[in-house]
Design a protein around this motif. Structure first.
Motif, PDB file in Angstrom:
ATOM      1  N   GLN A 239       2.195  -4.262 -83.092  1.00 55.92           N
ATOM      2  CA  GLN A 239       1.869  -5.398 -82.441  1.00 55.92           C
ATOM      3  C   GLN A 239       1.063  -6.107 -83.643  1.00 55.92           C
ATOM      4  O   GLN A 239       0.542  -5.551 -84.423  1.00 55.92           O
ATOM      5  N   ALA A 240       1.384  -7.904 -83.635  1.00 56.71           N
ATOM      6  CA  ALA A 240       1.135  -8.415 -84.737  1.00 56.71           C
ATOM      7  C   ALA A 240      -0.064  -9.137 -84.860  1.00 56.71           C
ATOM      8  O   ALA A 240       0.205 -10.060 -83.821  1.00 56.71           O
ATOM      9  N   ALA A 241      -0.274  -9.780 -85.781  1.00 56.73           N
ATOM     10  CA  ALA A 241      -1.156 -10.802 -85.091  1.00 56.73           C
ATOM     11  C   ALA A 241      -1.127 -12.503 -86.166  1.00 56.73           C
ATOM     12  O   ALA A 241      -1.500 -11.589 -87.351  1.00 56.73           O
ATOM     13  N   ILE A 242      -0.775 -13.785 -85.904  1.00 59.73           N
ATOM     14  CA  ILE A 242      -0.256 -14.517 -86.935  1.00 59.73           C
ATOM     15  C   ILE A 242      -0.991 -15.530 -87.181  1.00 59.73           C
ATOM     16  O   ILE A 242      -0.376 -16.215 -86.168  1.00 59.73           O
ATOM     17  N   GLY A 243      -1.964 -15.783 -87.868  1.00 59.25           N
ATOM     18  CA  GLY A 243      -2.756 -17.247 -88.033  1.00 59.25           C
ATOM     19  C   GLY A 243      -2.280 -17.514 -89.222  1.00 59.25           C
ATOM     20  O   GLY A 243      -1.985 -17.485 -90.175  1.00 59.25           O
ATOM     21  N   THR A 244      -2.186 -19.568 -88.472  1.00 59.91           N
ATOM     22  CA  THR A 244      -2.255 -20.184 -89.693  1.00 59.91           C
ATOM     23  C   THR A 244      -3.256 -21.231 -89.437  1.00 59.91           C
ATOM     24  O   THR A 244      -2.827 -21.877 -88.125  1.00 59.91           O
ATOM     25  N   PHE A 245      -3.330 -22.067 -90.931  1.00 58.72           N
ATOM     26  CA  PHE A 245      -4.473 -22.848 -90.393  1.00 58.72           C
ATOM     27  C   PHE A 245      -3.569 -24.067 -91.409  1.00 58.72           C
ATOM     28  O   PHE A 245      -2.667 -23.938 -92.990  1.00 58.72           O
ATOM     29  N   SER A 246      -3.440 -25.446 -91.293  1.00 62.39           N
ATOM     30  CA  SER A 246      -2.839 -26.543 -91.427  1.00 62.39           C
ATOM     31  C   SER A 246      -3.966 -27.221 -91.641  1.00 62.39           C
ATOM     32  O   SER A 246      -4.414 -27.860 -90.744  1.00 62.39           O
TER      33      SER A 246
ATOM     34  N   VAL B 165      -4.772 -35.462 -99.399  1.00 62.86           N
ATOM     35  CA  VAL B 165      -5.612 -33.278-100.572  1.00 62.86           C
ATOM     36  C   VAL B 165      -5.399 -32.962 -99.815  1.00 62.86           C
ATOM     37  O   VAL B 165      -5.999 -33.276 -98.294  1.00 62.86           O
ATOM     38  N   GLY B 166      -4.663 -31.370 -99.054  1.00 61.52           N
ATOM     39  CA  GLY B 166      -5.144 -30.634 -97.995  1.00 61.52           C
ATOM     40  C   GLY B 166      -4.463 -29.530 -98.344  1.00 61.52           C
ATOM     41  O   GLY B 166      -4.386 -28.966 -99.773  1.00 61.52           O
ATOM     42  N   VAL B 167      -4.615 -28.549 -97.338  1.00 57.12           N
ATOM     43  CA  VAL B 167      -4.940 -27.342 -97.244  1.00 57.12           C
ATOM     44  C   VAL B 167      -4.369 -26.252 -97.110  1.00 57.12           C
ATOM     45  O   VAL B 167      -4.242 -27.010 -95.673  1.00 57.12           O
ATOM     46  N   ASP B 168      -3.311 -25.747 -97.065  1.00 60.87           N
ATOM     47  CA  ASP B 168      -2.602 -24.620 -95.974  1.00 60.87           C
ATOM     48  C   ASP B 168      -2.883 -23.357 -95.941  1.00 60.87           C
ATOM     49  O   ASP B 168      -2.805 -22.795 -97.182  1.00 60.87           O
ATOM     50  N   ALA B 169      -3.021 -22.149 -94.917  1.00 63.81           N
ATOM     51  CA  ALA B 169      -3.400 -20.787 -95.798  1.00 63.81           C
ATOM     52  C   ALA B 169      -2.618 -20.109 -94.078  1.00 63.81           C
ATOM     53  O   ALA B 169      -2.372 -20.963 -92.907  1.00 63.81           O
ATOM     54  N   PHE B 170      -2.500 -18.632 -94.122  1.00 63.84           N
ATOM     55  CA  PHE B 170      -1.729 -18.104 -93.359  1.00 63.84           C
ATOM     56  C   PHE B 170      -2.845 -16.716 -93.442  1.00 63.84           C
ATOM     57  O   PHE B 170      -3.068 -15.935 -94.723  1.00 63.84           O
ATOM     58  N   GLY B 171      -2.699 -15.962 -92.254  1.00 61.06           N
ATOM     59  CA  GLY B 171      -3.438 -14.269 -92.526  1.00 61.06           C
ATOM     60  C   GLY B 171      -2.412 -13.857 -91.822  1.00 61.06           C
ATOM     61  O   GLY B 171      -2.280 -13.481 -90.444  1.00 61.06           O
ATOM     62  N   LEU B 172      -2.607 -12.149 -91.849  1.00 66.38           N
ATOM     63  CA  LEU B 172      -1.504 -11.663 -90.959  1.00 66.38           C
ATOM     64  C   LEU B 172      -1.890 -10.002 -90.949  1.00 66.38           C
ATOM     65  O   LEU B 172      -2.299  -9.400 -91.976  1.00 66.38           O
ATOM     66  N   TYR B 173      -1.607  -9.937 -90.164  1.00 71.32           N
ATOM     67  CA  TYR B 173      -2.443  -8.345 -89.773  1.00 71.32           C
ATOM     68  C   TYR B 173      -1.409  -7.314 -88.605  1.00 71.32           C
ATOM     69  O   TYR B 173      -1.291  -9.130 -87.435  1.00 71.32           O
ATOM     70  N   ALA B 174      -0.477  -6.694 -88.450  1.00 72.14           N
ATOM     71  CA  ALA B 174       0.424  -5.453 -87.527  1.00 72.14           C
ATOM     72  C   ALA B 174      -0.692  -3.983 -87.634  1.00 72.14           C
ATOM     73  O   ALA B 174      -0.982  -3.300 -88.502  1.00 72.14           O
ATOM     74  N   LEU B 175      -0.079  -4.141 -86.861  1.00 70.81           N
ATOM     75  CA  LEU B 175      -0.492  -2.424 -86.398  1.00 70.81           C
ATOM     76  C   LEU B 175       0.302  -1.551 -85.220  1.00 70.81           C
ATOM     77  O   LEU B 175       1.157  -2.369 -84.504  1.00 70.81           O
ATOM     78  N   ARG B 176       1.223  -0.557 -86.349  1.00 73.33           N
ATOM     79  CA  ARG B 176       2.550   0.461 -86.336  1.00 73.33           C
ATOM     80  C   ARG B 176       1.920   0.837 -85.013  1.00 73.33           C
ATOM     81  O   ARG B 176       1.209   1.690 -84.890  1.00 73.33           O
ATOM     82  N   LEU B 177       2.941   1.144 -83.606  1.00 73.56           N
ATOM     83  CA  LEU B 177       3.063   1.299 -82.037  1.00 73.56           C
ATOM     84  C   LEU B 177       3.872   3.181 -81.730  1.00 73.56           C
ATOM     85  O   LEU B 177       3.457   3.604 -81.790  1.00 73.56           O
TER      86      LEU B 177
END
Length: 428
Positions: free
Chosen positions: A61-68, A78-90
């Motif tokens: 199960q994963a959660a993929i967050g993206t900010f633009s 000028v701008g910023v892009d960012a991402f945060g990723l988390y995965a849990l093994r089932l």
């Protein structure tokens, strides 16, 4: 040499004075044009290998967050892009994980897959007119560097990418990336990538005709060129014939040939697909051919050099006959018969079905010639059209792959099942 070319084209992009487009002039602001999205993904892949090979499976199960962000107003935004990723093994512990083609969670020294993993990245971006320069952690999607998002978590790369859309229909790209983040591991440089330079673009000549040309140089590994031509012949109101040609030419560096144990250093591979669409139906006939003297065939993506991998993105294979097998062995020739159905015409919008039968022959390995392989591919996909779960998608995909004994050095027989549930959420 490619570094100089990238520098020159970047300078030309940024100094263009007769632009036909100006996206920056339409900027509403850093906050006003910003977005935050979260993709919840539940993914499962099972490979039932044949010929005595142990089965492999992973589930997570994963959660993929993206900010633009948007761009600040003014001549240069000028701008910023960012991402945060988390995965849990089932599922997919010791004994079940470790298949390179699945790779949800990288195995540690103990042979066990990680219980979970998390990582993030960010990039700063600058826009002048309709040309954007982005520096930092990114997920490039180009024919010579296309990040892999077909597993639990996506790959990412660290570097600089310039994208110019100053002229209507023309997109130019130039970039240099110096680190790679494996989709199944935390941190950067997990692929051992020294650097990759790329240059190219695409142009929409007419409403029916589009073409692209790209080149890349993976340091100490290979040089690659790509060409594409796509033409759509309108036939009737709901009928069309699409011809799509894709081709790669790769040249391995001498040092990489020695290090990887490859034989030969060059490969050319191309595919031509013809798709006839009529109402909800589509019918595809495609041919793909690999030539050259490299026993690696068409090499792309991956992380381990001793396995013939090069680190240029797990989806860097814009070819017609790429399913479970890529049909990219040395000297391989393959044919595809495909069919697609959109159930909207039958009162079920959001449901689609795809089928393909691909057969490859003439495969050369170090011990034999004339090997064969064949694959039967089926996929159902449903996207929720309305309500609280709107845009949630469920994709069920299966492949039956059979490889002849002569081709066992190149590939392995098996049955594969993939089940992906994606739920995109727009926070703002």
């Amino acid at each position: 040499m490619l570094n100089k070319r990238i520098s020159l084209i970047a300078l030309g992009m940024l100094s263009a004075t007769q632009a036909m487009a100006n996206d920056q002039a339409e900027s509403k602001g850093f906050v006003e044009d910003s977005s935050l999205k979260v993709l919840l993904r539940n993914a499962y892949i099972n490979r039932d290998y044949k010929d005595g090979n142990p089965d492999k499976a992973e589930w997570g199960q994963a959660a993929i967050g993206t900010f633009s962000s948007g761009f600040t107003q003014g001549t240069v935004g000028v701008g910023v892009d960012a991402f945060g990723l988390y995965a849990l093994r089932l599922d997919g512990g010791k004994g079940r994980s470790g298949a390179g083609g699945i790779d949800f969670f990288k195995q540690g020294d103990s042979g066990n897959a990680a219980d979970d993993l998390s990582k993030g990245g960010a990039a700063v971006k600058f826009r002048l007119s309709s040309t954007t320069l982005t520096y930092g952690d990114q997920m490039p999607a180009l024919p010579v560097l296309n990040y892999d998002n077909s597993r639990l978590l996506p790959e990412s790369y660290t570097g600089t990418l310039i994208t110019s859309k100053e002229i209507k229909g023309l997109e130019l790209n130039a970039g240099r990336f110096t680190a790679e983040s494996r989709k199944s591991a935390e941190g950067r440089d997990s692929g051992g990538l020294k650097s990759i330079n790329m240059l190219g673009g695409s142009y929409q000549f007419t409403e029916q005709f589009k073409a692209a040309l790209y080149a890349s140089d993976v340091e100490d590994v290979l040089k690659k060129q790509y060409v594409n031509a796509n033409y759509v012949f309108p036939i009737d109101k709901d009928q069309s014939l699409t011809l799509d040609f894709n081709g790669y030419r790769t040249k391995l560096d001498d040092s990489y040939v020695r290090e990887s144990g490859a034989t030969g250093d060059d490969n050319k591979i191309w595919s031509l697909a013809a798709t006839f669409a009529t109402g909800p139906h589509s019918f595809t006939l495609a041919h793909q051919r690999s030539t050259g003297d490299s026993n690696l065939g068409y090499a792309y993506g991956g992380y381990q050099k001793d396995q013939g991998r090069v680190g240029d993105g797990g989806n860097t294979i814009y070819l017609a006959n790429s399913y479970w097998s890529d049909f990219n062995a040395e000297d391989e020739r393959s044919w595809q018969l495909g069919y697609g159905l959109d159930f909207r015409a039958f009162g079920i919008p959001g449901l689609s079905y795809n089928f393909a039968y691909v057969r490859g022959d003439n495969i050369t390995t170090s011990t034999s010639e004339g090997g064969t392989e064949r694959e039967i591919f089926n996929q159902f996909k449903y996207v929720v059209q309305s309500g609280p779960a709107k845009d949630l998608s469920v994709k069920v995909r299966s492949s039956i792959l059979r490889v002849s004994q002569k081709s066992s050095e190149y590939n392995v027989s098996g049955n594969e099942l993939r089940v992906f549930v994606d739920y995109p959420i727009n926070i703002f």
